[in-house]
Design an enzyme around this catalytic site. Structure first.
Site, PDB file in Angstrom:
ATOM      1  N   SER A 241       0.775  -1.150  -0.010  1.00  0.00           N
ATOM      2  CA  SER A 241      -0.024   0.115  -0.084  1.00  0.00           C
ATOM      3  C   SER A 241       0.891   1.215  -0.191  1.00  0.00           C
ATOM      4  CB  SER A 241      -0.856   0.001   1.195  1.00  0.00           C
ATOM      5  OG  SER A 241      -2.058   0.671   0.996  1.00  0.00           O
ATOM      6  N   ASP A 459      -8.758  -4.371  -6.216  1.00  0.00           N
ATOM      7  CA  ASP A 459      -8.066  -3.516  -5.184  1.00  0.00           C
ATOM      8  C   ASP A 459      -9.024  -2.331  -4.933  1.00  0.00           C
ATOM      9  OD1 ASP A 459      -6.668  -2.065  -3.199  1.00  0.00           O
ATOM     10  OD2 ASP A 459      -4.859  -3.463  -3.711  1.00  0.00           O
ATOM     11  N   HIS A 489      -7.419  -5.899  -0.883  1.00  0.00           N
ATOM     12  CA  HIS A 489      -6.312  -4.881  -0.814  1.00  0.00           C
ATOM     13  C   HIS A 489      -4.903  -5.663  -0.609  1.00  0.00           C
ATOM     14  CE1 HIS A 489      -4.196  -1.138  -0.527  1.00  0.00           C
ATOM     15  NE2 HIS A 489      -3.981  -0.942   0.848  1.00  0.00           N
TER      16      HIS A 489
END
Length: 520
Positions: A241, A459, A489
Site C-alpha cells: 500500500s 483492489d 487490498h
C-alpha cells in the site's frame, strides 16, 4: 475524517471480520518532487541519494538487539522476535545534528547462515502503520522468505514507538466523531473546517519540530541508513500500500542501492491529492459493486439503497447497543472496512441489514475496528501519524470553494463514497501548520535493479491502474508488472499460488517474472 489508504489497520480488524498517498520531495516545476532541489542541503555533494557525508556516529551504529517490551497497545511478541533502536537525524539537511530514535524489530533467518541473503525490510502502509506490531502477526504469511532473510520492520518516524504523534486525547477523538464530514449547511462547513484546524494545532503541539520532518523522503533516507547499519550492500524490501510509494521514492533517491524490491497494492505515483481521492472513490465503488453482485443484487440499485441509508443516518444517527450513536461518517467507515477483503463481505451484509432495521451496532463495531478503538474507548494513533505524514508530503490544499465544484463529479463516480471522499480533499490538510512538499512524488529510478509490482484488479484502496503507472514512472527495464485478478487490498498471501510463487521466486532466487504476467 479518515483517508482510506491504510493497510496495517486491517491486521487487527481481520480477526474481527473472519471470526489508506503521498510521499516525496519539493516541487521541481513540473509538480513532481525534485531530489536536487529539495535535498541539496541533505546531499552536499549534489548526487542524489549519496550517504558519503553521513557521520560515522550514524553509519557505524551497532544495534543492541534484545527482548522486545510491551507497548501501550499490545504485549511484546515472544520467541524469536528481537527489538533494537536506530538513531537517525531529526533533520536530514543536518545529518550531524540532533537525532531521534526509530524502533526496530526482527526475526533472524530460519535457514542456514551460508544461504542467508541479508535483511528483508517490510513497510505495511498507512502512512503511519507500525511495523513493530504488524510484522510478528504477518510472520506466518512470509515464513518461506525467512529461510533466506532476516525479517525486519520498524515504526517510521512519527509512528508508534518511533516518536509517535498523538494529536488528540481519546475523549477529544470521540467528541470529533459528531462532526459532519459531509456538511450540508454553512454552519456544518464551518464546524468541519474548524475541526481540521484544531486537529492540526494538536499535532503541532504534540510533535513540535518533528512535524516538519516526517515526510516520505525523510523515511526513505532513514531506510537507506537502516540498510547500511544492518550490513547490507543493497536494500531488499517488501512494501505494501503506502509502502509501495515509499519504495518508489527510495528507488528514485538510491537507484544503485536497490536490491530485490516487491511492491504490493501499488499507489499511483502520478495522482495528486484530488486524483488519489478520485482513485479511491472508483476503487471502493468497484469493490462495492463486486460485493453486491456476489449477493445477487444489481450494483446500481444496491448502491442507491445504501446511499439512501447513509442520507437517513446523516439526518438522524442510529442508536447502538453501546449507547454511542452511529453517525454517517462512522457508517461509511464501517462499510469501507469489509471491502478491503472478500472475507469481510458476510459481515457487511449483516451490518447493513441491521442498520436498515434501525440498529447501528454492527456498523459501529466495524468502524471502531478501522479506527483502532478498543472496548475501553482507547484509540490507536495510526490515523494521527497518517495525517501528519501525508499533509507534509502533499502540497495541494483544495479550498472549500474548489471542493464544492468537485462534489458533483465525485458523486457521479460513487453515490456511496463520493461525497465523503470529495469533502475529504478540503478537510484533510486544511490550515495545516507546515507546508506540503510536492504535488506528486518522483519515483523515476533509471539504472535500478528490476522492481516487481503486484497489482490486484479488485483492489479498493489502491486501484489496479496505479501499478501500471508506477511501472511506467520507475522506467524501462525497472518496473515489472505482475497482475492478479482477485479481490481485496493486496495480493501476496491472499490465496493465489501464482502470485506467491512469483514473489517468492524473485526474493529467494532472483528470478524476475515476465513483465505483464497475469495470475487469475
Amino acid at each position: 475524517m479518515a483517508r482510506f489508504v491504510q493497510w496495517t489497520a486491517l491486521g487487527a480488524a481481520a480477526a474481527l471480520l473472519v471470526a489508506g498517498c503521498s510521499g516525496g520531495t519539493s516541487d521541481g516545476g513540473d509538480g513532481k518532487g525534485s531530489t536536487t532541489d529539495a535535498q541539496a542541503s541533505a546531499d552536499p555533494s549534489g548526487t542524489a541519494g549519496t550517504t558519503a557525508a553521513l557521520p560515522a556516529s550514524l553509519t557505524g551504529q551497532k544495534l543492541a538487539w534484545g527482548q522486545c517490551e510491551d507497548s501501550a497497545d499490545a504485549p511484546a511478541p515472544g520467541g524469536e522476535w528481537q527489538c533494537a533502536t536506530l538513531k537517525v537525524p531529526l533533520d536530514w539537511s543536518k545529518p550531524g545534528g540532533e537525532t531521534i530514535d526509530l524502533a526496530m524489530i526482527r526475526a533472524r533467518t530460519s535457514g542456514s547462515e551460508n544461504r542467508r541473503i541479508g535483511s528483508l525490510l517490510f513497510n505495511f502502509g498507512g502512512p503511519g502503520g507500525s511495523g513493530i506490531s504488524t510484522l510478528p502477526s504477518y510472520g506466518s504469511t512470509v515464513s518461506s522468505l525467512r529461510e533466506r532473510y532476516d525479517l525486519v520492520s520498524w515504526d517510521p518516524r512519527g509512528v508508534g514507538a518511533s516518536e509517535g504523534v498523538r494529536c488528540r486525547s481519546d475523549k477529544e477523538i470521540q467528541a470529533a466523531e459528531s462532526v459532519d464530514s459531509t456538511p450540508d449547511t454553512s454552519a456544518e462547513e464551518q464546524a468541519y473546517l474548524e475541526d481540521a484546524t484544531d486537529f492540526g494545532e494538536g499535532c503541532e503541539k504534540a510533535a513540535g519540530p518533528l512535524l516538519a520532518h516526517v515526510s516520505t523522503t525523510d523515511t526513505a533516507r532513514d531506510l537507506d541508513l537502516m540498510r547500511q547499519v544492518l550490513g547490507d550492500d543493497e536494500l531488499h524490501y517488501f512494501g505494501i500500500s503506502y509502502g509501495t510509494e515509499l519504495g518508489g521514492v527510495y528507488a528514485h533517491l538510491f537507484p544503485k542501492n536497490v536490491g530485490r524490491l516487491i511492491l504490493d497494492a501499488v499507489v499511483d505515483p502520478t495522482a495528486d491529492t484530488v486524483g488519489h481521492a478520485k482513485n479511491q472513490t472508483k476503487g471502493f465503488q468497484l469493490a462495492l459493486d463486486n460485493y453486491l453482485k456476489s449477493t445477487g443484487q444489481d450494483p446500481e440499485q444496491g448502491s442507491a439503497k445504501i446511499a439512501a441509508l447513509l442520507k437517513r443516518i446523516d439526518t438522524k444517527p442510529l442508536p447502538t447497543s453501546s449507547g454511542r450513536e452511529l453517525t454517517q461518517t462512522l457508517a461509511v467507515t464501517g462499510i469501507v472496512l469489509p471491502l478491503y477483503s472478500e472475507q469481510g463481505w458476510p459481515s457487511l451484509t449483516s451490518a447493513l441489514e441491521s442498520a436498515e432495521q434501525g440498529d447501528g451496532s454492527e456498523l459501529l463495531t466495524l468502524a471502531d475496528a478501522y479506527n483502532e478503538r478498543d472496548a475501553e474507548g482507547h484509540y490507536g494513533t495510526m490515523t494521527h501519524s497518517q495525517r501528519v505524514i501525508s499533509c507534509l508530503d502533499d502540497k495541494q490544499r483544495p479550498t472549500l470553494e474548489q471542493t464544492k465544484k468537485l462534489l458533483a463529479e465525485f458523486e457521479e463516480i460513487s453515490p456511496v463514497f463520493g461525497t465523503f471522499l470529495g469533502w475529504d480533499t478540503a478537510g484533510w490538510c486544511h490550515d495545516w501548520p507546515v507546508a506540503g512538499q510536492f504535488d506528486t512524488p518522483d519515483v523515476s529510478a533509471p539504472g535500478a535493479a528490476p522492481i516487481v509490482l503486484v497489482g490486484n484488479t479488485g483492489d479498493p484502496a489502491t486501484p489496479y491502474e496505479g501499478a501500471r503507472k508506477m511501472a511506467d514512472e520507475l522506467g524501462k527495464d525497472v518496473g515489472v508488472l505482475l497482475t492478479w485478478k482477485g479481490q481485496g487490498h493486496g495480493a501476496y498471501g491472499s490465496g493465489s499460488d501464482c502470485v506467491d510463487s512469483a514473489v517468492d521466486g524473485y526474493l529467494l532466487n532472483g528470478t524476475v517474472p515476465k513483465d505483464g504476467t497475469v495470475c487469475s
